[in-house]
Design an enzyme around this catalytic site. Structure first.
Site, PDB file in Angstrom:
ATOM      1  N   ARG A   1      17.395 105.990  27.196  1.00  0.00           N
ATOM      2  CA  ARG A   1      17.422 104.674  27.868  1.00  0.00           C
ATOM      3  C   ARG A   1      16.005 104.192  28.168  1.00  0.00           C
ATOM      4  O   ARG A   1      15.728 103.638  29.240  1.00  0.00           O
ATOM      5  CB  ARG A   1      18.235 104.715  29.169  1.00  0.00           C
ATOM      6  CG  ARG A   1      19.621 105.241  29.046  1.00  0.00           C
ATOM      7  CD  ARG A   1      20.545 104.370  28.210  1.00  0.00           C
ATOM      8  NE  ARG A   1      21.786 105.091  28.042  1.00  0.00           N
ATOM      9  CZ  ARG A   1      22.060 105.850  26.988  1.00  0.00           C
ATOM     10  NH1 ARG A   1      21.214 105.938  25.971  1.00  0.00           N
ATOM     11  NH2 ARG A   1      23.198 106.494  26.921  1.00  0.00           N
TER      12      ARG A   1
ATOM     13  N   SER B   1      27.104 102.523  33.524  1.00  0.00           N
ATOM     14  CA  SER B   1      26.471 103.545  34.365  1.00  0.00           C
ATOM     15  C   SER B   1      25.310 102.933  35.142  1.00  0.00           C
ATOM     16  O   SER B   1      24.426 102.309  34.555  1.00  0.00           O
ATOM     17  CB  SER B   1      25.946 104.686  33.499  1.00  0.00           C
ATOM     18  OG  SER B   1      27.049 105.350  32.924  1.00  0.00           O
TER      19      SER B   1
ATOM     20  N   GLU C   1      19.624 102.913  35.914  1.00  0.00           N
ATOM     21  CA  GLU C   1      19.564 102.502  34.512  1.00  0.00           C
ATOM     22  C   GLU C   1      19.653 100.978  34.454  1.00  0.00           C
ATOM     23  O   GLU C   1      19.080 100.340  33.595  1.00  0.00           O
ATOM     24  CB  GLU C   1      20.755 103.141  33.773  1.00  0.00           C
ATOM     25  CG  GLU C   1      20.867 102.742  32.320  1.00  0.00           C
ATOM     26  CD  GLU C   1      22.001 103.483  31.611  1.00  0.00           C
ATOM     27  OE1 GLU C   1      22.216 104.688  31.871  1.00  0.00           O
ATOM     28  OE2 GLU C   1      22.676 102.842  30.795  1.00  0.00           O
TER      29      GLU C   1
HETATM   30  C1  LIG Z   1      31.714  98.873  30.768  1.00  0.00           C
HETATM   31  C2  LIG Z   1      30.297  99.185  30.346  1.00  0.00           C
HETATM   32  C3  LIG Z   1      30.041 100.325  29.601  1.00  0.00           C
HETATM   33  C4  LIG Z   1      28.747 100.622  29.193  1.00  0.00           C
HETATM   34  N1  LIG Z   1      28.532 101.736  28.451  1.00  0.00           N
HETATM   35  C5  LIG Z   1      27.286 102.027  28.008  1.00  0.00           C
HETATM   36  C6  LIG Z   1      27.048 103.183  27.203  1.00  0.00           C
HETATM   37  O1  LIG Z   1      27.944 103.949  26.864  1.00  0.00           O
HETATM   38  N2  LIG Z   1      25.794 103.435  26.809  1.00  0.00           N
HETATM   39  C7  LIG Z   1      24.756 102.601  27.138  1.00  0.00           C
HETATM   40  O2  LIG Z   1      23.626 102.868  26.733  1.00  0.00           O
HETATM   41  N3  LIG Z   1      24.954 101.515  27.905  1.00  0.00           N
HETATM   42  C8  LIG Z   1      26.181 101.195  28.343  1.00  0.00           C
HETATM   43  N4  LIG Z   1      26.382 100.094  29.123  1.00  0.00           N
HETATM   44  C9  LIG Z   1      25.246  99.271  29.537  1.00  0.00           C
HETATM   45  C10 LIG Z   1      24.903  98.093  28.614  1.00  0.00           C
HETATM   46  O3  LIG Z   1      26.035  97.675  27.878  1.00  0.00           O
HETATM   47  C11 LIG Z   1      23.755  98.432  27.656  1.00  0.00           C
HETATM   48  O4  LIG Z   1      22.580  98.762  28.353  1.00  0.00           O
HETATM   49  C12 LIG Z   1      23.452  97.289  26.691  1.00  0.00           C
HETATM   50  O5  LIG Z   1      22.511  97.726  25.762  1.00  0.00           O
HETATM   51  C13 LIG Z   1      22.923  96.042  27.389  1.00  0.00           C
HETATM   52  O6  LIG Z   1      22.944  94.990  26.457  1.00  0.00           O
HETATM   53  P1  LIG Z   1      22.993  93.468  26.958  1.00  0.00           P
HETATM   54  O7  LIG Z   1      22.896  92.607  25.769  1.00  0.00           O
HETATM   55  O8  LIG Z   1      24.136  93.250  27.845  1.00  0.00           O
HETATM   56  O9  LIG Z   1      21.620  93.421  27.773  1.00  0.00           O
HETATM   57  P2  LIG Z   1      21.343  92.637  29.130  1.00  0.00           P
HETATM   58  O10 LIG Z   1      22.111  93.271  30.227  1.00  0.00           O
HETATM   59  O11 LIG Z   1      21.503  91.204  28.908  1.00  0.00           O
HETATM   60  O12 LIG Z   1      19.807  93.012  29.331  1.00  0.00           O
HETATM   61  C14 LIG Z   1      19.449  94.336  29.652  1.00  0.00           C
HETATM   62  C15 LIG Z   1      17.924  94.455  29.535  1.00  0.00           C
HETATM   63  O13 LIG Z   1      17.557  94.259  28.176  1.00  0.00           O
HETATM   64  C16 LIG Z   1      16.624  93.199  28.080  1.00  0.00           C
HETATM   65  N5  LIG Z   1      16.929  92.438  26.860  1.00  0.00           N
HETATM   66  C17 LIG Z   1      18.125  91.895  26.502  1.00  0.00           C
HETATM   67  N6  LIG Z   1      18.002  91.285  25.313  1.00  0.00           N
HETATM   68  C18 LIG Z   1      16.716  91.445  24.928  1.00  0.00           C
HETATM   69  C19 LIG Z   1      15.964  91.013  23.794  1.00  0.00           C
HETATM   70  N7  LIG Z   1      16.531  90.302  22.821  1.00  0.00           N
HETATM   71  N8  LIG Z   1      14.644  91.342  23.727  1.00  0.00           N
HETATM   72  C20 LIG Z   1      14.067  92.046  24.722  1.00  0.00           C
HETATM   73  N9  LIG Z   1      14.721  92.472  25.817  1.00  0.00           N
HETATM   74  C21 LIG Z   1      16.026  92.170  25.921  1.00  0.00           C
HETATM   75  C22 LIG Z   1      16.835  92.335  29.304  1.00  0.00           C
HETATM   76  O14 LIG Z   1      15.676  91.597  29.610  1.00  0.00           O
HETATM   77  C23 LIG Z   1      17.164  93.398  30.347  1.00  0.00           C
HETATM   78  O15 LIG Z   1      15.979  93.969  30.833  1.00  0.00           O
HETATM   79  C24 LIG Z   1      27.672  99.764  29.539  1.00  0.00           C
HETATM   80  C25 LIG Z   1      27.937  98.611  30.286  1.00  0.00           C
HETATM   81  C26 LIG Z   1      29.236  98.313  30.677  1.00  0.00           C
HETATM   82  C27 LIG Z   1      29.501  97.050  31.457  1.00  0.00           C
END
Ligand SMILES: Cc1cc2nc3c(=O)[nH]c(=O)nc-3n(C[C@H](O)[C@H](O)[C@H](O)COP(=O)(O)OP(=O)(O)OC[C@H]3O[C@@H](n4cnc5c(N)ncnc54)[C@H](O)[C@@H]3O)c2cc1C
Length: 329
Positions: free
Chosen positions: A175, A251, A321
């Site tokens: 992460r 998480s 995280e």
């Molecule tokens: C039910 C549930 C289950 C999950 N399970 C997992 C899992 O198993 N494993 C896991 O790793 N995570 C998990 N997550 C967390 C999450 O889905 C991940 O971290 C995912 O990668 C976030 O993507 P997002 O597009 O929603 O990012 P966002 O939440 O929109 O952004 C997260 C971060 O990434 C940055 N970011 C977003 N897009 C960009 C871009 N294009 N360029 C630069 N920075 C950017 C943002 O600025 C922010 O700092 C889970 C979340 C939920 C709600």
């Protein structure tokens, strides 16, 4: 998507939409938190590039995908959110690679891979984020991690320059993703503020100078039926173990070396602990769920309460995280 009134930017040659004072609770999976001064949803990659070329360099900018790992404090975000989801949606085969733009959701990527007889990308189905968010977080589950599959990424600098980078240009871990700069110090996503680096991201105070806009992924050819079955199994596993009926951000804490955050939180008797409308899930102790109109303050205070109690009872320091940005109310 239900958003505040858009302001068209046609006068400046932009094709996307600008929303002012946009509640970020509409864009994060916790369904809580403050507003962003501006949210820009580009029409496509060229439009985002055009937007960045016109944006003053002292404007605070943050990229947001599906907001599944993000909380914006109740006082809001002073700056512009670049909304990638619904905007950078290109997904295609490019020779032996999958080319996926930053706004493509993980589940869509997993299914696209399987339908092209490619294996090893099944785990993406379990991550409810976008390619951009998965690159920023090195998201992963069930033994797979995003950057294991990445051959090249495409980035846009905040001045609108489009570039390609290789994984070797980043420090990549659990992460954790940071760009290794020529100067020797590292800088990666998060927020860059007019005053310099903001203190407002709990785990991630670095400045932001570029955004992921696409990636080329290499997966192995294999048994498509097996891949499809695996996708189904992973989805069933998820809904059996995670409180998916309530707004959450997955998480909350990273797993400490050799242990599991959920196990420590449960052992400290914190399941069900509540602050305002936020509660430590009874189903999965490392999830905080929005049970009753939680504010970002409720969620952040509960995160802090859990962190402090686990540390005092076990001596283990948990690190969030989830990313927290913006001003306190
Ligand atoms: C039910 C549930 C289950 C999950 N399970 C997992 C899992 O198993 N494993 C896991 O790793 N995570 C998990 N997550 C967390 C999450 O889905 C991940 O971290 C995912 O990668 C976030 O993507 P997002 O597009 O929603 O990012 P966002 O939440 O929109 O952004 C997260 C971060 O990434 C940055 N970011 C977003 N897009 C960009 C871009 N294009 N360029 C630069 N920075 C950017 C943002 O600025 C922010 O700092 C889970 C979340 C939920 C709600």
């Amino acid at each position: 998507m239900n958003m505040s009134e858009p302001t068209q930017f046609s006068a400046t040659g932009l094709r996307g939409e600008m929303f002012r004072d946009e509640p970020m609770s509409r864009h994060v999976s916790w369904r809580a938190g403050g507003a962003a001064q501006r949210v820009y949803q580009p029409a496509d990659l060229a439009d985002l590039q055009h937007f960045l070329r016109q944006t003053p360099t002292d404007e605070s900018l943050i990229a947001v995908g599906l907001g599944s790992n993000l909380l914006v404090r109740d006082g809001g975000f002073r700056g512009t959110v670049l909304l990638m989801v619904g905007a950078l949606t290109e997904l295609r085969m490019d020779g032996q690679y999958i080319y996926a733009q930053a706004g493509v959701p993980g589940a869509k990527l997993a299914r696209f891979a399987a339908s092209n007889n490619l294996c090893g990308g099944e785990f993406f189905v379990g991550i409810p984020g976008t390619v951009g968010g998965m690159l920023a977080m090195n998201a992963g589950c069930y033994g797979g991690e995003t950057w294991q599959k990445v051959r090249r990424v495409q980035v846009l600098t905040r001045r609108g320059e489009l570039m390609e980078r290789t994984p070797q240009e980043y420090e990549i871990g659990y992460r954790h993703v940071k760009r290794i700069q020529d100067s020797g110090f590292m800088i990666r996503d998060g927020v860059r503020s007019a005053e310099g680096v903001t203190e407002s991201c709990i785990p991630h105070p670095e400045a932001c100078d570029e955004f992921f806009v696409g990636a080329w992924l290499k997966l192995e050819t294999g048994d498509v039926e097996a891949a499809r079955k695996e996708i189904k199994t992973l989805m069933e596993k998820r809904s059996a173990s995670q409180p998916l009926q309530l707004p959450n951000a997955g998480s909350v804490f990273r797993n400490p070396p050799g242990s599991h955050a959920a196990k420590l939180i449960e052992e400290c008797g914190l399941k069900g602990r509540r602050v305002g409308g936020a509660q430590v899930s009874e189903k999965h102790a490392n999830f905080i769920v929005n049970v009753d109109k939680a504010t970002a303050t409720d969620i952040e205070n509960l995160i802090e309460e859990v962190r402090a109690e686990v540390e005092s009872k076990t001596g283990v320091q948990l690190h969030p995280e989830v990313r927290i940005i913006g001003e306190r109310a």
